[in-house]
Scaffold this motif. Structure first.
Motif, mmCIF file in Angstrom:
data_model
loop_
_atom_site.group_PDB
_atom_site.id
_atom_site.type_symbol
_atom_site.label_atom_id
_atom_site.label_comp_id
_atom_site.label_asym_id
_atom_site.label_seq_id
_atom_site.Cartn_x
_atom_site.Cartn_y
_atom_site.Cartn_z
ATOM 1 N N VAL A 175 0.834 -1.208 0.000
ATOM 2 C CA VAL A 175 0.000 0.000 0.000
ATOM 3 C C VAL A 175 0.866 1.255 0.000
ATOM 4 N N GLY A 176 1.979 1.218 0.718
ATOM 5 C CA GLY A 176 2.852 2.381 0.816
ATOM 6 C C GLY A 176 3.807 2.558 -0.347
ATOM 7 N N ASN A 177 3.929 1.547 -1.218
ATOM 8 C CA ASN A 177 4.897 1.632 -2.311
ATOM 9 C C ASN A 177 4.659 2.815 -3.252
ATOM 10 N N PRO A 178 3.410 3.102 -3.658
ATOM 11 C CA PRO A 178 3.202 4.285 -4.512
ATOM 12 C C PRO A 178 3.671 5.580 -3.861
ATOM 13 N N MET A 179 3.408 5.741 -2.569
ATOM 14 C CA MET A 179 3.863 6.951 -1.887
ATOM 15 C C MET A 179 5.381 6.992 -1.795
ATOM 16 N N ARG A 228 -0.580 -4.030 -11.264
ATOM 17 C CA ARG A 228 -1.280 -5.260 -11.616
ATOM 18 C C ARG A 228 -0.797 -6.470 -10.811
ATOM 19 N N LEU A 229 0.263 -6.297 -10.046
ATOM 20 C CA LEU A 229 0.775 -7.404 -9.245
ATOM 21 C C LEU A 229 -0.088 -7.599 -8.003
ATOM 22 N N PRO A 230 -0.336 -8.832 -7.602
ATOM 23 C CA PRO A 230 -1.025 -9.069 -6.325
ATOM 24 C C PRO A 230 -0.229 -8.453 -5.180
ATOM 25 N N VAL A 237 8.412 -8.707 -3.756
ATOM 26 C CA VAL A 237 9.367 -8.058 -4.661
ATOM 27 C C VAL A 237 10.104 -6.932 -3.943
ATOM 28 N N VAL A 238 9.359 -6.116 -3.187
ATOM 29 C CA VAL A 238 9.982 -5.008 -2.454
ATOM 30 C C VAL A 238 10.982 -5.537 -1.425
ATOM 31 N N LEU A 239 10.596 -6.583 -0.695
ATOM 32 C CA LEU A 239 11.492 -7.147 0.311
ATOM 33 C C LEU A 239 12.713 -7.787 -0.345
ATOM 34 N N ALA A 240 12.503 -8.494 -1.460
ATOM 35 C CA ALA A 240 13.627 -9.112 -2.167
ATOM 36 C C ALA A 240 14.585 -8.045 -2.686
#
Length: 253
Positions: A175-179, A228-230, A237-240
């Motif tokens: 949820v926070g990735n766009p910000m 579009r990613l779940p 992906v962010v953690l990796a």
């Protein structure tokens, strides 16, 4: 122009990576150095070129931006711009080497927080019997400090943002990735304007243009892909990316 194609592709990859999880600099910077630019010049060129890519990603994400706690987006963005400019000004008078030794450990700590932030936040809420959510003032103070770090050194500041929001507010990584992307663009905006006038980035206009065009295309496409990613996959992906970035910083140091 054909010789510039690898730089263009590196810009596309860097813009897409930054939109999805971060780490675009690890593609852009080596590509520019491999093309013959001195490391200092390559760093300035990559900083300037990747900002429009982040802005393109933020535009795609605009409907998915959620407030960071009770803090208004306008206040958060203004703080990021001011902090980024302050950090860039510090870079003109102080060496960035002081942060280079600490950066891997900062990233390792941020990655751990990123992995455990929400469970840790919930556990603290249960222990204390009330929410431990940061106040808007605390969020802005923390954001200014991170923005100064981002303008001064820039090492994976987006990961540090997500870690802070995760443990301090329980904000979900996906949820926070766009910000994160929007605030990265804000942090590096003022720094990039300063670098345009104080560095020799304009001595390589073709490389700068190729990297910039590629970053815009990659940032735009990467943001559409990320949307579009779940949510679970995007968190992974962010953690990796955070883990990979931390390892690369340790290896580089």
């Amino acid at each position: 122009m054909i010789e510039l194609f690898p730089v263009l592709l590196a810009g596309v990859a860097a813009g897409a990576l930054n939109a999805i999880g971060g780490g675009g600099t690890f593609v852009a910077l080596p590509a520019l150095v491999a093309f013959g630019l001195p490391p200092v010049t390559a760093n300035a060129v990559s900083r300037i070129a990747l900002v429009p890519g982040a802005a393109a990603s933020a535009w795609v994400y605009r409907s998915a931006l959620v407030p960071v706690g009770a803090t208004s987006t306008a206040a958060l963005t203004t703080t990021s711009v001011l902090g980024g400019g302050a950090g860039a000004c510090l870079l003109l008078v102080l060496p960035a080497s002081s942060f280079e030794a600490a950066a891997p450990w900062l990233l390792a700590f941020a990655t751990l927080i990123l992995a455990c932030g929400r469970p840790l936040s919930r556990a603290l809420n249960r222990i204390l019997g009330h929410s431990v959510g940061m106040s808007p003032r605390t969020v802005l103070i923390g954001q200014f400090v991170l923005a100064v770090y981002g303008g001064y050194f820039g090492g994976a500041v987006g990961i540090l943002m997500l870690a802070s929001w995760s443990v301090g507010l329980g904000l979900d990584t996906a949820v926070g990735n766009p910000m994160r992307v929007a605030q990265l663009a804000a942090v590096f905006l003022s720094a990039s304007v300063l670098f345009l006038f104080t560095s020799d980035a304009l001595s390589a206009p073709l490389l700068l243009t190729a990297m910039l065009v590629g970053a815009v295309a990659g940032g735009f496409a990467g943001a559409h892909l990320a949307r579009r990613l779940p949510a679970r996959l995007l968190r992974g992906v962010v953690l990796a990316t955070a883990v990979t970035t931390t390892i690369l910083y340790f290896l580089r140091g």
